[in-house]
Design an enzyme around this catalytic site. Structure first.
Site, mmCIF file in Angstrom:
data_model
loop_
_atom_site.group_PDB
_atom_site.id
_atom_site.type_symbol
_atom_site.label_atom_id
_atom_site.label_comp_id
_atom_site.label_asym_id
_atom_site.label_seq_id
_atom_site.Cartn_x
_atom_site.Cartn_y
_atom_site.Cartn_z
ATOM 1 N N ASP A 155 0.853 -1.191 0.000
ATOM 2 C CA ASP A 155 0.000 0.000 0.000
ATOM 3 C C ASP A 155 0.885 1.235 0.000
ATOM 4 O OD1 ASP A 155 -2.450 -1.373 0.065
ATOM 5 O OD2 ASP A 155 -2.381 -1.555 2.242
ATOM 6 N N ASP A 162 -6.886 -1.488 -4.753
ATOM 7 C CA ASP A 162 -7.967 -1.155 -3.821
ATOM 8 C C ASP A 162 -8.885 -0.091 -4.412
ATOM 9 O OD1 ASP A 162 -6.733 -2.881 -1.992
ATOM 10 O OD2 ASP A 162 -5.654 -1.251 -1.003
#
Length: 167
Positions: free
Chosen positions: A128, A147
């Site tokens: 991330d 995401d």
């Protein structure tokens, strides 16, 4: 004289464009993650704006780091769920490929799921790096392009369902 179909029917719509969209999501997702992991150290952050940073973070769990400290079994659990979703989405795209908004939604979700599965299989965690925050409210959990595609796909899916219900 045989007539040529100009517009595909539901059963004859091609799966190829939808898989192409998913592949583009995977490509952008993986290229961005490779770039971040090559240029940042774990936890390093670079301020971009007053509300956005780039940061390298690893997530061994699901959304919002759910179950991230659960001993490792979650890696296989979330990978299996994602692979099941990928298979089901391909079936749905094959069956409903002519429904554009629905298929866009599924394609984005498919690409995002594959992008995060690649991370889980290769690294044991999801990479991330997008960090949004607001003064006084703290930081939203870091996330990535996969995401984002999943969230946009989910929003399009809801929009498609609302449109269908209103007809």
């Amino acid at each position: 004289m045989a007539t040529k179909k100009i517009f595909p029917t539901k059963s004859s719509a091609s799966l190829t464009p939808w898989l192409g969209i998913a592949a583009i999501v995977v490509l952008f997702d993986q290229l961005s993650k490779i770039t971040i992991t090559k240029t940042f150290q774990l936890g390093e952050e670079k301020v971009i704006t007053s509300f956005f940073n780039l940061v390298l973070a690893y997530n061994k769990g699901a959304a919002f780091s759910f179950l991230s400290n659960s001993g490792g079994w979650q890696r296989y659990f979330f990978t299996a769920i994602a692979l099941g979703a990928v298979a089901w989405i391909i079936v749905l795209l094959k069956k409903h490929g002519s429904q554009r908004l629905f298929s866009w939604a599924l394609s984005l979700i498919l690409g995002g799921a594959i992008g995060n599965v690649i991370d889980r299989v290769l690294y044991g965690h999801v990479v991330d790096f997008l960090d949004f925050h607001w003064s006084g409210f703290g930081h939203f959990p870091a996330f990535n392009i996969a995401d984002s595609a999943i969230c946009i796909g989910a929003a399009l899916f809801i929009l498609d369902e609302l449109r269908r219900v209103n007809k």
